[in-house]
Design a protein around this motif. Structure first.
Motif, PDB file in Angstrom:
ATOM      1  N   ASP A 257       4.431   0.043   9.659  1.00 56.49           N
ATOM      2  CA  ASP A 257       3.992  -1.261  10.174  1.00 56.49           C
ATOM      3  C   ASP A 257       3.112  -1.980   9.157  1.00 56.49           C
ATOM      4  OD1 ASP A 257       5.316  -0.767  12.495  1.00 56.49           O
ATOM      5  OD2 ASP A 257       3.543  -0.064  13.593  1.00 56.49           O
ATOM      6  N   GLN A 258       2.266  -1.194   8.497  1.00 50.57           N
ATOM      7  CA  GLN A 258       1.386  -1.800   7.496  1.00 50.57           C
ATOM      8  C   GLN A 258       2.195  -2.331   6.309  1.00 50.57           C
ATOM      9  OE1 GLN A 258      -1.858   0.660   6.138  1.00 50.57           O
ATOM     10  NE2 GLN A 258      -2.414  -0.800   4.541  1.00 50.57           N
TER      11      GLN A 258
ATOM     12  N   ASP B 175      10.007   2.116  -0.183  1.00 51.02           N
ATOM     13  CA  ASP B 175       9.847   1.052   0.819  1.00 51.02           C
ATOM     14  C   ASP B 175      10.826  -0.115   0.648  1.00 51.02           C
ATOM     15  OD1 ASP B 175       8.785  -0.301  -1.368  1.00 51.02           O
ATOM     16  OD2 ASP B 175       6.693  -0.065  -0.724  1.00 51.02           O
ATOM     17  N   TYR B 176      11.879   0.068  -0.140  1.00 51.59           N
ATOM     18  CA  TYR B 176      12.719  -1.093  -0.433  1.00 51.59           C
ATOM     19  C   TYR B 176      13.531  -1.580   0.765  1.00 51.59           C
ATOM     20  CZ  TYR B 176      16.991   1.759  -1.203  1.00 51.59           C
ATOM     21  OH  TYR B 176      18.069   2.586  -1.056  1.00 51.59           O
TER      22      TYR B 176
ATOM     23  N   PHE C  20       4.489  -6.965   3.295  1.00 46.54           N
ATOM     24  CA  PHE C  20       5.655  -7.674   2.745  1.00 46.54           C
ATOM     25  C   PHE C  20       5.867  -9.023   3.453  1.00 46.54           C
ATOM     26  CE2 PHE C  20       7.732  -3.458   1.211  1.00 46.54           C
ATOM     27  CZ  PHE C  20       7.164  -3.605  -0.047  1.00 46.54           C
ATOM     28  N   ALA C  21       5.647  -9.049   4.746  1.00 48.96           N
ATOM     29  CA  ALA C  21       5.791 -10.308   5.485  1.00 48.96           C
ATOM     30  C   ALA C  21       4.771 -11.336   4.981  1.00 48.96           C
ATOM     31  CB  ALA C  21       5.617 -10.063   6.980  1.00 48.96           C
TER      32      ALA C  21
ATOM     33  N   THR D 168       0.840  -1.203   0.000  1.00 49.97           N
ATOM     34  CA  THR D 168       0.000   0.000   0.000  1.00 49.97           C
ATOM     35  C   THR D 168       0.873   1.250   0.000  1.00 49.97           C
ATOM     36  OG1 THR D 168      -1.657  -1.203   1.293  1.00 49.97           O
ATOM     37  CG2 THR D 168      -1.848   1.197   1.268  1.00 49.97           C
ATOM     38  N   PHE D 169       0.427   2.268  -0.732  1.00 52.13           N
ATOM     39  CA  PHE D 169       1.135   3.550  -0.730  1.00 52.13           C
ATOM     40  C   PHE D 169       0.726   4.314   0.526  1.00 52.13           C
ATOM     41  CE2 PHE D 169       1.776   7.979  -2.166  1.00 52.13           C
ATOM     42  CZ  PHE D 169       3.124   7.885  -2.475  1.00 52.13           C
TER      43      PHE D 169
END
Ligand SMILES: *Cc1c(COP(=O)(O)O)cnc(C)c1O
Length: 219
Positions: free
Chosen positions: A161-162, A194-195, A167-168, A155-156
């Protein structure tokens, strides 16, 4: 900062095992060539026609990744050269890629795109669709495509945490797919914003555009 400097500073923050895809969509050939001169060989585009034009005019040892949503009727144009298609989100698309790859006597590597964001707009398979695709009775007949992993977009949002939990989640799906397809080796997640989180969560391939080439202008 120049493209060359941007690339160098990003590479310092990426572990050796993570592949950097330089996302060059909307950027002119000169920008790609500067990255190429700095040693970059993997480029990502999200429009088939633009990628074909760049492929025709730029050095032939570039590996072209299609990172955008793919329409089935466009697959034939990139089938001769594309090295990885990130956005496979239906069995019909996979079959079309297989058909076009066969015409060129190639095996095209593909990633299955999962829908992980809490946004309507992002493409991708959900859990059920992923299972259905992998267990489709025709799947093993597709000799000219090779599923090498998964891709997803978080999500942008500023909510770290989101992003991390999305990704998890994708990593857990990747581990699940690896049980059925032990040969997979690519988890494509992480963009300019977010990389770092993506790499912490197990990404093996990041797709970075604006941090290398500057922001994009859409006309
Ligand atoms: C544009 C794009 C990127 C790169 O985005 P940046 O924020 O510029 O790094 C990565 N992945 C996909 C699928 C894209 O469309």
């Amino acid at each position: 900062m120049s493209i060359t400097e941007n690339l160098a500073s990003i590479k310092k923050t990426i572990p050796e095992r993570v592949t950097l895809v330089a996302v060059s969509k909307t950027k002119p050939n000169e920008a790609l060539l500067e990255a190429y001169e700095a040693g970059q060989r993997v480029f990502g585009e999200n429009k088939v026609q633009e990628m074909v034009q760049k492929w025709e005019t730029l050095p032939k040892d570039i590996q072209w990744h299609m990172i955008g949503h793919v329409q089935r009727n466009k697959v034939k144009y990139m089938a001769p050269f594309v090295s990885l298609i990130h956005g496979v989100d239906s069995f019909r698309l996979l079959k079309e890629i297989n058909k076009q790859a066969e015409k060129h006597d190639r095996v095209i590597d593909c990633l299955l795109q999962m829908h992980i964001a809490k946004e309507e707009t992002k493409f991708g398979l959900d859990d059920e669709e992923l299972k259905a695709l992998l267990t489709d009775s025709e799947f093993s007949n597709l000799k000219n495509v090779r599923i090498v992993g998964l891709m997803g977009m978080a999500t942008f949002t500023d909510n770290q945490d989101q992003i991390q939990s999305e990704f998890a989640y994708l990593k857990s799906k990747y581990d699940w797919v690896a049980k059925q397809l032990p040969e997979i080796n690519t988890l494509s997640m992480g963009m300019s914003g977010d990389y770092a989180i993506a790499i912490d969560e197990g990404s093996t391939m990041v797709r970075i555009g604006s941090s290398i080439f500057g922001s994009r202008q859409y006309t």
